[in-house]
Structure formats: structure tokens, C-alpha cells
Design a protein around this motif. Structure first.
Motif, PDB file in Angstrom:
ATOM      1  N   THR B  19      15.936 -40.712  -0.544  1.00 14.22           N
ATOM      2  CA  THR B  19      15.666 -40.084   0.650  1.00 14.22           C
ATOM      3  C   THR B  19      16.164 -38.828   0.715  1.00 14.22           C
ATOM      4  O   THR B  19      17.408 -38.456   0.112  1.00 14.22           O
ATOM      5  CB  THR B  19      16.157 -40.906   1.920  1.00 14.22           C
ATOM      6  OG1 THR B  19      17.636 -41.117   1.717  1.00 14.22           O
ATOM      7  CG2 THR B  19      15.372 -42.185   2.168  1.00 14.22           C
ATOM      8  N   THR B  21      16.127 -35.110   3.589  1.00 18.40           N
ATOM      9  CA  THR B  21      15.776 -34.240   4.663  1.00 18.40           C
ATOM     10  C   THR B  21      15.454 -32.946   4.116  1.00 18.40           C
ATOM     11  O   THR B  21      16.265 -32.201   3.384  1.00 18.40           O
ATOM     12  CB  THR B  21      16.550 -34.177   5.641  1.00 18.40           C
ATOM     13  OG1 THR B  21      16.759 -35.716   6.158  1.00 18.40           O
ATOM     14  CG2 THR B  21      16.263 -33.644   6.951  1.00 18.40           C
ATOM     15  N   VAL B  26       6.607 -30.681   7.583  1.00 22.01           N
ATOM     16  CA  VAL B  26       5.885 -31.919   7.057  1.00 22.01           C
ATOM     17  C   VAL B  26       4.593 -31.563   6.120  1.00 22.01           C
ATOM     18  O   VAL B  26       4.445 -31.973   4.984  1.00 22.01           O
ATOM     19  CB  VAL B  26       5.808 -33.254   7.825  1.00 22.01           C
ATOM     20  CG1 VAL B  26       4.557 -32.987   8.784  1.00 22.01           C
ATOM     21  CG2 VAL B  26       5.597 -34.552   6.996  1.00 22.01           C
ATOM     22  N   GLN B  83       1.402 -38.129   5.523  1.00 19.82           N
ATOM     23  CA  GLN B  83       2.237 -39.283   5.774  1.00 19.82           C
ATOM     24  C   GLN B  83       2.561 -40.230   4.358  1.00 19.82           C
ATOM     25  O   GLN B  83       3.666 -40.628   4.185  1.00 19.82           O
ATOM     26  CB  GLN B  83       1.591 -40.323   6.512  1.00 19.82           C
ATOM     27  CG  GLN B  83       1.430 -39.545   8.097  1.00 19.82           C
ATOM     28  CD  GLN B  83       0.496 -40.588   8.965  1.00 19.82           C
ATOM     29  OE1 GLN B  83       0.605 -41.899   9.142  1.00 19.82           O
ATOM     30  NE2 GLN B  83      -0.522 -40.087   9.802  1.00 19.82           N
ATOM     31  N   LYS B  84       1.532 -40.391   3.692  1.00 20.00           N
ATOM     32  CA  LYS B  84       1.929 -41.471   2.797  1.00 20.00           C
ATOM     33  C   LYS B  84       1.074 -41.128   1.259  1.00 20.00           C
ATOM     34  O   LYS B  84      -0.127 -40.588   1.344  1.00 20.00           O
ATOM     35  CB  LYS B  84       1.532 -42.666   3.206  1.00 20.00           C
ATOM     36  CG  LYS B  84       2.274 -43.935   2.413  1.00 20.00           C
ATOM     37  CD  LYS B  84       1.966 -45.206   3.480  1.00 20.00           C
ATOM     38  CE  LYS B  84       2.878 -46.488   2.611  1.00 20.00           C
ATOM     39  NZ  LYS B  84       2.774 -47.422   3.518  1.00 20.00           N
ATOM     40  N   GLU B 104       6.660 -41.660   1.403  1.00 19.07           N
ATOM     41  CA  GLU B 104       6.260 -41.868   2.976  1.00 19.07           C
ATOM     42  C   GLU B 104       7.098 -40.380   3.515  1.00 19.07           C
ATOM     43  O   GLU B 104       8.334 -40.088   3.375  1.00 19.07           O
ATOM     44  CB  GLU B 104       7.247 -42.883   3.548  1.00 19.07           C
ATOM     45  CG  GLU B 104       6.422 -44.174   3.183  1.00 19.07           C
ATOM     46  CD  GLU B 104       7.130 -45.335   3.624  1.00 19.07           C
ATOM     47  OE1 GLU B 104       6.496 -45.737   4.831  1.00 19.07           O
ATOM     48  OE2 GLU B 104       8.144 -45.856   3.119  1.00 19.07           O
ATOM     49  N   GLU B 106       7.708 -37.976   6.920  1.00 21.63           N
ATOM     50  CA  GLU B 106       7.790 -37.864   8.246  1.00 21.63           C
ATOM     51  C   GLU B 106       8.476 -36.581   9.046  1.00 21.63           C
ATOM     52  O   GLU B 106       9.201 -35.993   8.359  1.00 21.63           O
ATOM     53  CB  GLU B 106       9.220 -39.158   8.587  1.00 21.63           C
ATOM     54  CG  GLU B 106       9.223 -39.304   9.983  1.00 21.63           C
ATOM     55  CD  GLU B 106      10.646 -40.175  10.162  1.00 21.63           C
ATOM     56  OE1 GLU B 106      10.960 -40.608  11.207  1.00 21.63           O
ATOM     57  OE2 GLU B 106      11.309 -40.903   9.147  1.00 21.63           O
ATOM     58  N   LYS B 107       7.424 -36.067  10.075  1.00 23.26           N
ATOM     59  CA  LYS B 107       8.047 -35.116  10.682  1.00 23.26           C
ATOM     60  C   LYS B 107       9.164 -35.594  11.504  1.00 23.26           C
ATOM     61  O   LYS B 107       9.371 -36.299  12.385  1.00 23.26           O
ATOM     62  CB  LYS B 107       6.698 -34.804  11.736  1.00 23.26           C
ATOM     63  CG  LYS B 107       6.892 -33.424  12.334  1.00 23.26           C
ATOM     64  CD  LYS B 107       5.654 -33.251  13.279  1.00 23.26           C
ATOM     65  CE  LYS B 107       5.984 -32.054  14.315  1.00 23.26           C
ATOM     66  NZ  LYS B 107       4.710 -31.610  14.927  1.00 23.26           N
ATOM     67  N   SER B 113      11.575 -32.112   7.871  1.00 23.34           N
ATOM     68  CA  SER B 113      10.881 -33.252   7.506  1.00 23.34           C
ATOM     69  C   SER B 113      11.743 -34.259   6.842  1.00 23.34           C
ATOM     70  O   SER B 113      12.749 -33.772   6.108  1.00 23.34           O
ATOM     71  CB  SER B 113       9.456 -33.043   6.984  1.00 23.34           C
ATOM     72  OG  SER B 113       9.877 -32.127   5.976  1.00 23.34           O
ATOM     73  N   ARG B 114      11.258 -35.525   6.621  1.00 25.05           N
ATOM     74  CA  ARG B 114      12.083 -36.372   5.828  1.00 25.05           C
ATOM     75  C   ARG B 114      10.998 -37.080   4.924  1.00 25.05           C
ATOM     76  O   ARG B 114       9.808 -37.391   4.987  1.00 25.05           O
ATOM     77  CB  ARG B 114      12.873 -37.518   6.430  1.00 25.05           C
ATOM     78  CG  ARG B 114      13.537 -38.353   5.811  1.00 25.05           C
ATOM     79  CD  ARG B 114      14.246 -39.672   6.594  1.00 25.05           C
ATOM     80  NE  ARG B 114      15.203 -39.139   7.504  1.00 25.05           N
ATOM     81  CZ  ARG B 114      15.115 -39.443   8.720  1.00 25.05           C
ATOM     82  NH1 ARG B 114      14.227 -40.263   9.144  1.00 25.05           N
ATOM     83  NH2 ARG B 114      16.079 -39.098   9.568  1.00 25.05           N
TER      84      ARG B 114
END
Lengths: 154, 154
Positions: B19, B21, B26, B83-84, B104, B106-107, B113-114
């Protein structure tokens, strides 16, 4: 009744390991996974797309007893004729995610062969959702059907 | 020095969870994984093929400091823009096998974003072979580079 297909799903793992010995030459067993007409017969699915090559893909469709459409699709990462297939597999609109599948085909004698299939899930939870279906019985039944159909065609 | 990219590889699992950030919108982060020119910049690889679509595929190539060619390839199982991405990934001629990768995106805000990345291996052993490389440092370094290059381009 004893099931010829062996299915191992250890607790807390995200994989299922499937092995089966077939009374079929390895070349015929390999065809069962790579020729659309044969796939349609034993899987009972309609093959909508089957581009069997490195970086190829496939799309299958079938209906459940209530007439609901069930769709499957995936990519072919790579393969070695009569030895190996590495592909992705997804049963659409189900909580099982996408699987990485490795099929290993082994010649035992001129008339017999062994399949080792690893199905690797996105997580333990995705795998355990899939195991709520009658997975072991289903795959044993499908393998019996495969063997029966190809025995007749020999 | 603290690494911004978090890497989790639990004992006896066949996955690595990553993971991070990013100080990037995004949409820009997604482009870092889907536009060949940007991939070449931050990964430092030559993109030989990049057919980004459902059931598409890719082929990258680079050289190690000794001039040995290193090749990577995979298929795109499917994706959802911003998104993916679900794909396979293989570093050729290495004992790591083929991986299933789930990205994945993520905004978090307009400018942040992550990324959550799951890398799922054929077995625990395949994963542990890969972890013998300086994996955590390598991916953190690559992510820093990605962020640096795209921050300049904003």
C-alpha cells in the motif's frame, strides 16, 4: 462412492490443489482443455471465444437449471503443448474473484496421464466462498464426463 | 529512512500486500500503470507491447547493470478506469513463477490517492524466492520515482 479426483484445500490457504489420473493419453487430455468442441462437450458450456495462444483469452457461457446465464472468462498467460497451461479464470457475478490456474499434464504411459491443477485465489476468503459450492463433487463429475466422452472418441 | 510504501508479507502466505499513498490525483496514478510512455519513465523498462484492454497483454524489457536482458510479460484480465487492474505478471527466467496482480486505486482528495496492490504467487516458495531480492526497497524506490516524475509533469 470413491471419487477419482483428489481435491486438497488446506485451512487458511488461498489455493486448491486438484489431481487426477486419467485413462487417456496425455495428448488427448491436453486437447480436452484446448479444443473448443471438446470443451463444450464435457464442460457443457458454449464457447463464445477461445483464442488459445500465449496472451490469448477465452469466454464461456452456460445456463443454470433455472435458466440464469452463467458466464466465465479468462486470459491465457502461456502454455507448453501437452505439458502446461497458465491462465486466469473468472466466474462472473460471483464472490470468488479472479483465479490464477496452473494446469500440469504428465504422461504416465501411452494410455494414461495425470493432471495437476492449482487454483490460486485472490484471498483465503474468496477461496472459501467457492468451496461452499459442491466443489469436490462438481469437479470429479466433470472429470468423469471428460474421461467418458474422450474414451468414446478414441 | 522511513519508506513511504508499506509491504506486508506474512509467513506461510503466498501473497504480498503493498500500500502507498501518493501526492497525485488518482487519474494520474492510474496513468502511471496504463500509459506506455509513463511506464517507461518510472519503471526504466522498454515497453515492447502494451495492449491495455480486457484480455489484453504486455511485454517489457530492460537490462541489469551487467547488460543482461531482463524480460517481463503478462496479460490484462480486466480493469476499471481509475479504480482497478487485474493482470498476470512474470519476470522471465527467474524462479518466481507467474503472479496474479490486483491493483486498487482510490481517490483520497483532489490531489492525493492510494494504491493497494496484491501480488499472489503460485506458492509460498515462489513468493519467498522473490522476497530474497531487495523487494521492499525496490518497490519503495520505484514508487518514489513514479511520484517524482509525475509531480514534475503536473
Amino acid at each position: 462412492m470413491e471419487q477419482k479426483t483428489n481435491v486438497i484445500a488446506e485451512d487458511d490457504k488461498q489455493e486448491i490443489l486438484i489431481t487426477r489420473t486419467f485413462d487417456l493419453p496425455v495428448e488427448l487430455l491436453f486437447k480436452a482443455y484446448t479444443e473448443p468442441e471438446i470443451i463444450e462437450q464435457w464442460m457443457g458450456t458454449k464457447v463464445l471465444k477461445f483464442d488459445f495462444q500465449k496472451h490469448g483469452s477465452f469466454q464461456f457461457s452456460t445456463s443454470d437449471p433455472k435458466g440464469n446465464k452463467i458466464a466465465f472468462n479468462g486470459t491465457i498467460h502461456n502454455f507448453v503443448t501437452n505439458q502446461k497451461i497458465i491462465r486466469t479464470f473468472e466466474m462472473e457475478n460471483m464472490p470468488f474473484g479472479v483465479q490464477l490456474e496452473i494446469y500440469e499434464f504428465e504422461k504416465l504411459s501411452k494410455k494414461t496421464s495425470r493432471l495437476k491443477q492449482s487454483v490460486i485465489y485472490q484471498s483465503v476468503n474468496h477461496r472459501d466462498q467457492n468451496l461452499k459450492l459442491p466443489f469436490k463433487q462438481g469437479i470429479n463429475w466433470a472429470h468423469n464426463r471428460l474421461e467418458g466422452i474422450l474414451t468414446k472418441s478414441k
